[in-house]
Each structure stands twice: as structure tokens, then as C-alpha cells.
Design a protein around this motif. Sequence first.
Motif, short mmCIF file in Angstrom:
data_model
loop_
_atom_site.label_atom_id
_atom_site.label_comp_id
_atom_site.label_asym_id
_atom_site.label_seq_id
_atom_site.Cartn_x
_atom_site.Cartn_y
_atom_site.Cartn_z
N GLU A 26 0.83 -1.21 0.00
CA GLU A 26 0.00 0.00 0.00
C GLU A 26 0.86 1.25 0.00
O GLU A 26 0.56 2.23 -0.70
CB GLU A 26 -0.94 0.00 1.21
N ASP A 27 1.95 1.23 0.77
CA ASP A 27 2.86 2.38 0.81
C ASP A 27 3.51 2.62 -0.55
O ASP A 27 3.65 3.76 -0.99
CB ASP A 27 3.94 2.18 1.88
N GLN A 28 3.90 1.52 -1.23
CA GLN A 28 4.48 1.64 -2.56
C GLN A 28 3.48 2.26 -3.53
O GLN A 28 3.84 3.15 -4.32
CB GLN A 28 4.90 0.28 -3.10
N GLN A 29 2.25 1.79 -3.48
CA GLN A 29 1.22 2.33 -4.37
C GLN A 29 1.02 3.82 -4.13
O GLN A 29 0.93 4.60 -5.08
CB GLN A 29 -0.10 1.59 -4.17
N LEU A 30 0.94 4.21 -2.88
CA LEU A 30 0.74 5.62 -2.53
C LEU A 30 1.90 6.47 -3.04
O LEU A 30 1.68 7.54 -3.64
CB LEU A 30 0.58 5.78 -1.02
N MET A 31 3.11 5.99 -2.84
CA MET A 31 4.29 6.74 -3.28
C MET A 31 4.28 6.90 -4.80
O MET A 31 4.54 7.98 -5.33
CB MET A 31 5.57 6.03 -2.83
N MET A 32 3.95 5.82 -5.52
CA MET A 32 3.92 5.90 -6.98
C MET A 32 2.78 6.81 -7.46
O MET A 32 2.95 7.56 -8.43
CB MET A 32 3.81 4.50 -7.58
N GLN A 37 1.31 12.03 -9.84
CA GLN A 37 0.59 13.31 -9.74
C GLN A 37 1.54 14.50 -9.82
O GLN A 37 1.20 15.54 -10.38
CB GLN A 37 -0.20 13.36 -8.42
N LYS A 38 2.75 14.34 -9.27
CA LYS A 38 3.73 15.43 -9.29
C LYS A 38 4.56 15.42 -10.57
O LYS A 38 5.50 16.19 -10.70
CB LYS A 38 4.65 15.33 -8.07
N LYS A 39 4.18 14.51 -11.48
CA LYS A 39 4.85 14.38 -12.78
C LYS A 39 6.33 14.02 -12.64
O LYS A 39 7.16 14.41 -13.46
CB LYS A 39 4.66 15.63 -13.62
N LEU A 40 6.65 13.26 -11.59
CA LEU A 40 8.00 12.74 -11.42
C LEU A 40 8.17 11.44 -12.20
O LEU A 40 9.30 10.99 -12.40
CB LEU A 40 8.29 12.51 -9.94
N LEU A 41 7.04 10.85 -12.60
CA LEU A 41 7.02 9.64 -13.42
C LEU A 41 6.13 9.89 -14.62
O LEU A 41 5.13 10.61 -14.52
CB LEU A 41 6.41 8.46 -12.65
N THR A 42 6.50 9.30 -15.75
CA THR A 42 5.58 9.31 -16.88
C THR A 42 4.51 8.25 -16.63
O THR A 42 4.68 7.38 -15.76
CB THR A 42 6.31 8.99 -18.20
N GLN A 43 3.45 8.28 -17.39
CA GLN A 43 2.40 7.27 -17.24
C GLN A 43 2.96 5.88 -17.50
O GLN A 43 2.63 4.93 -16.80
CB GLN A 43 1.23 7.57 -18.18
N GLN A 44 3.84 5.77 -18.50
CA GLN A 44 4.43 4.46 -18.82
C GLN A 44 5.32 3.96 -17.68
O GLN A 44 5.28 2.79 -17.31
CB GLN A 44 5.23 4.53 -20.13
N GLU A 45 6.13 4.86 -17.11
CA GLU A 45 6.98 4.47 -15.97
C GLU A 45 6.11 4.03 -14.80
O GLU A 45 6.40 3.03 -14.12
CB GLU A 45 7.87 5.64 -15.55
N TYR A 46 5.06 4.77 -14.56
CA TYR A 46 4.12 4.44 -13.48
C TYR A 46 3.51 3.06 -13.72
O TYR A 46 3.49 2.22 -12.82
CB TYR A 46 3.02 5.51 -13.42
N ASN A 47 3.03 2.83 -14.94
CA ASN A 47 2.42 1.53 -15.26
C ASN A 47 3.42 0.39 -15.07
O ASN A 47 3.08 -0.66 -14.51
CB ASN A 47 1.90 1.52 -16.69
#
Length: 84
Positions: A26-32, A37-47
Amino acid sequence: MAIQADLERLQQQFMSEAELQLKAYEDQQLMMDQALQKKLLTQQEYNDLMQQAQAEHQQKMSDIDVWRYGDSLQQAETFFGGMA
């Protein structure tokens, strides 16, 4: 009686491990989610990260279940043995 107490303590330990694994996931999901949301990851990186985290989580939970309940064959033997 000592064996019963040891068994209960062991079962409690594995329950705690499962709870800790759920919390870590759950903590990992929240962090990701926050990083996306802060655009530190692209959608592809997030996925990709979410897919990896989910696979690791499922493997860890499966490992905990094997320790707690045995493998699938052992579970079936216990289930059908209890019906006899």
C-alpha cells in the motif's frame, strides 16, 4: 501443549508478515501515485512500476501462504481430509 503454543506463535508470526507485506505494498502504491501526480514519473513508468510492484507483492504473498497453509496439494489434502 508446548507444541500447540509454538504452532500458534508461528501462525501469528506469519500473519504479521502478511500484514507487513500488505502495508508495504500500500505504501508503494501511494508513493507511486504521488510521484505520478507530481509528474515525477511518466504514465508508462508508473504503469511499469505498478506492474512490477504487483507481481512482487503477489509472489511474496504466495510465499507467505505456502509457509502458512502449505502448497496447493497440501491444502487440498487438508480440505478433503477434513471432510472424511
